[in-house]
Motif scaffolding. Structure first.
Motif, short mmCIF file in Angstrom:
data_model
loop_
_atom_site.label_atom_id
_atom_site.label_comp_id
_atom_site.label_asym_id
_atom_site.label_seq_id
_atom_site.Cartn_x
_atom_site.Cartn_y
_atom_site.Cartn_z
N ASP A 125 0.84 -1.20 0.00
CA ASP A 125 0.00 0.00 0.00
C ASP A 125 0.87 1.24 0.00
O ASP A 125 2.02 1.23 0.42
CB ASP A 125 -0.88 -0.02 1.25
N TRP A 126 0.29 2.34 -0.47
CA TRP A 126 0.96 3.64 -0.51
C TRP A 126 0.52 4.49 0.69
O TRP A 126 -0.58 4.35 1.20
CB TRP A 126 0.59 4.37 -1.81
N GLU A 127 1.40 5.37 1.16
CA GLU A 127 1.06 6.33 2.21
C GLU A 127 1.96 7.56 2.06
O GLU A 127 3.10 7.57 2.54
CB GLU A 127 1.26 5.72 3.62
N VAL A 128 1.46 8.61 1.41
CA VAL A 128 2.23 9.84 1.27
C VAL A 128 2.37 10.50 2.64
O VAL A 128 1.45 10.50 3.45
CB VAL A 128 1.56 10.80 0.27
N GLU A 129 3.55 11.06 2.92
CA GLU A 129 3.77 11.71 4.22
C GLU A 129 4.70 12.91 4.08
O GLU A 129 5.60 12.93 3.22
CB GLU A 129 4.40 10.73 5.22
N LEU A 130 4.48 13.89 4.94
CA LEU A 130 5.47 14.93 5.17
C LEU A 130 6.47 14.37 6.18
O LEU A 130 6.06 13.80 7.20
CB LEU A 130 4.82 16.19 5.73
N VAL A 131 7.76 14.52 5.89
CA VAL A 131 8.80 13.99 6.76
C VAL A 131 9.63 15.14 7.30
O VAL A 131 10.07 16.02 6.54
CB VAL A 131 9.69 12.99 5.98
N ALA A 132 9.85 15.15 8.61
CA ALA A 132 10.65 16.17 9.26
C ALA A 132 11.98 15.57 9.71
O ALA A 132 12.03 14.43 10.19
CB ALA A 132 9.92 16.75 10.47
N VAL A 133 13.06 16.34 9.55
CA VAL A 133 14.39 15.92 10.00
C VAL A 133 14.84 16.87 11.11
O VAL A 133 14.77 18.10 10.96
CB VAL A 133 15.40 15.91 8.84
N ILE A 134 15.29 16.30 12.20
CA ILE A 134 15.70 17.09 13.37
C ILE A 134 17.08 17.73 13.12
O ILE A 134 17.99 17.09 12.59
CB ILE A 134 15.76 16.19 14.63
N GLY A 135 17.21 19.00 13.52
CA GLY A 135 18.46 19.73 13.35
C GLY A 135 19.13 20.14 14.65
O GLY A 135 20.29 20.53 14.65
N ARG A 136 18.37 20.09 15.76
CA ARG A 136 18.94 20.42 17.07
C ARG A 136 18.43 19.42 18.09
O ARG A 136 17.26 19.00 18.03
CB ARG A 136 18.52 21.83 17.52
N PHE A 260 -4.27 -2.45 -4.22
CA PHE A 260 -2.88 -2.43 -3.83
C PHE A 260 -1.98 -2.27 -5.05
O PHE A 260 -2.43 -2.39 -6.19
CB PHE A 260 -2.53 -3.70 -3.04
N LEU A 261 -0.72 -1.98 -4.79
CA LEU A 261 0.23 -1.75 -5.87
C LEU A 261 0.59 -3.06 -6.57
O LEU A 261 0.67 -4.12 -5.95
CB LEU A 261 1.49 -1.08 -5.32
N ALA A 262 0.81 -2.94 -7.89
CA ALA A 262 1.14 -4.11 -8.70
C ALA A 262 2.38 -3.82 -9.54
O ALA A 262 2.75 -2.65 -9.75
CB ALA A 262 -0.03 -4.48 -9.61
N ALA A 263 3.01 -4.86 -10.02
CA ALA A 263 4.20 -4.69 -10.86
C ALA A 263 3.87 -3.83 -12.08
O ALA A 263 2.85 -4.02 -12.73
CB ALA A 263 4.72 -6.06 -11.29
N GLY A 264 4.74 -2.88 -12.34
CA GLY A 264 4.53 -1.97 -13.46
C GLY A 264 3.88 -0.66 -13.08
O GLY A 264 3.89 0.29 -13.88
N ASP A 265 3.31 -0.58 -11.89
CA ASP A 265 2.67 0.67 -11.45
C ASP A 265 3.72 1.76 -11.24
O ASP A 265 4.84 1.49 -10.78
CB ASP A 265 1.92 0.46 -10.13
N GLU A 266 3.33 3.01 -11.55
CA GLU A 266 4.17 4.16 -11.24
C GLU A 266 3.52 4.92 -10.10
O GLU A 266 2.36 5.34 -10.20
CB GLU A 266 4.35 5.09 -12.43
N LEU A 267 4.26 5.10 -9.02
CA LEU A 267 3.79 5.82 -7.84
C LEU A 267 4.46 7.19 -7.82
O LEU A 267 5.69 7.28 -7.75
CB LEU A 267 4.12 5.04 -6.57
N VAL A 268 3.66 8.24 -7.90
CA VAL A 268 4.18 9.61 -7.90
C VAL A 268 3.72 10.29 -6.61
O VAL A 268 2.52 10.33 -6.31
CB VAL A 268 3.69 10.40 -9.13
N THR A 269 4.66 10.81 -5.86
CA THR A 269 4.42 11.42 -4.56
C THR A 269 4.81 12.90 -4.63
O THR A 269 5.91 13.22 -5.06
CB THR A 269 5.26 10.72 -3.48
#
Length: 284
Positions: A125-136, A260-269
């Motif tokens: 399955d796909w799950e788009v997310e905003l990802v945060a990276v810690i700097g301090r 659900f995702l299958a072979a050959g699918d293109e997932l664009v986020t």
């Protein structure tokens, strides 16, 4: 500011004035002040920001986006948040949590923003997310200071093999979400000051051109600064740590019928103000 992992080297992404992205190799441009290792920059984030503000972009070069890797490729800790959008909790048939629902994605699942991802089973399955990276370093940080501890934001996919994730009497969230390639992030890290509204960012994903998810981070149950506060009340967040902040409604497992995702699918986020990732799903 945008920083990237280009051919496993730290790069500063600059616009040459024509709308073309160019990359400045940080180790070379800084005469070795900073190493080429993208992960090594986060413990020196404040120092790096000061240098980048006055860096000469003259030697910046064009590059191929396919050569980009994860902007924080080897975090010490990966914290992923479940049920953090109201509409996703609703499609899952679950109540909203009173505190962040936390699991991890093992670092071996990390990959870059472009390329192939091998299907680990029939229910990926796909799950788009905003990802945060810690700097301090963050320890018991109040909410109003949460953003001060974030180096930047990037796009992410919390790819999940649902059968593995939900198997057994106790669900195996972390295993089901940690197959190789199941943690793509990118295309680069964007500092929050570059965004029109760091608390209201559009995000979504499409499969073969068909929109699957659309959301806005203003709908998060626990915002980025709230997550920093809640997590740092329990554990120490360290520079370079990664937080997957949750996914909005529209996952395949929540559809009727399920898809659900299958072979050959293109997932664009896509994440507004940050950029786009493209992945092709391939069979094992």
């Amino acid at each position: 500011m945008r920083i990237a992992n280009l051919d496993d080297r730290l790069a500063l992404i600059v616009d040459d004035g024509t709308g073309t992205d160019r990359a400045l190799d940080v180790e070379q441009a800084s005469d070795g002040l900073f190493s080429a290792d993208p992960q090594a920059i986060y413990p020196r984030w404040d120092e790096f920001q000061r240098w980048a503000a006055r860096a000469d972009a003259g030697p910046a070069r064009t590059f191929e986006h396919r050569d980009l890797g994860a902007p924080a490729p080897r975090p010490g800790q990966v914290l992923a948040i479940g049920l953090n959008y109201r509409d996703h909790a609703a499609e899952s048939g679950l109540d909203l949590p009173d505190s962040p629902t936390v699991f991890t994605k093992f670092v071996s699942s990390f990959t870059g923003p472009y390329g192939d991802v091998v299907l680990a089973g029939p229910t990926v399955d796909w799950e788009v997310e905003l990802v945060a990276v810690i700097g301090r370093t963050a320890r018991r940080v109040p909410v109003e200071q949460g953003w001060d501890h974030v180096a930047g934001l990037t796009a992410g996919q919390d790819l999940s093999e649902r059968t593995v994730q939900l198997a057994g009497p106790a669900p195996q969230f972390s295993l089901g979400k940690s197959f190789p390639g199941f943690g793509p992030t990118g295309p680069w890290l964007v500092t929050p000051d570059e965004l029109a509204d760091r608390d209201d960012i559009a995000l979504g994903c499409a499969v073969n051109g068909e929109s699957m998810q659309k959301g806005r981070t203003s709908d998060l149950v626990f915002t980025v600064p709230q997550l920093v506060a809640e997590l740092s009340a329990v554990l120490e967040l360290r520079p370079g740590d990664v937080i997957f902040t949750g996914t909005p409604a529209g996952v395949g497992g929540g559809r009727k019928p399920q898809r659900f995702l299958a072979a050959g699918d293109e997932l664009v986020t896509t994440v507004e103000g940050i950029g786009t990732m493209r992945h092709r799903l391939v069979s094992a």
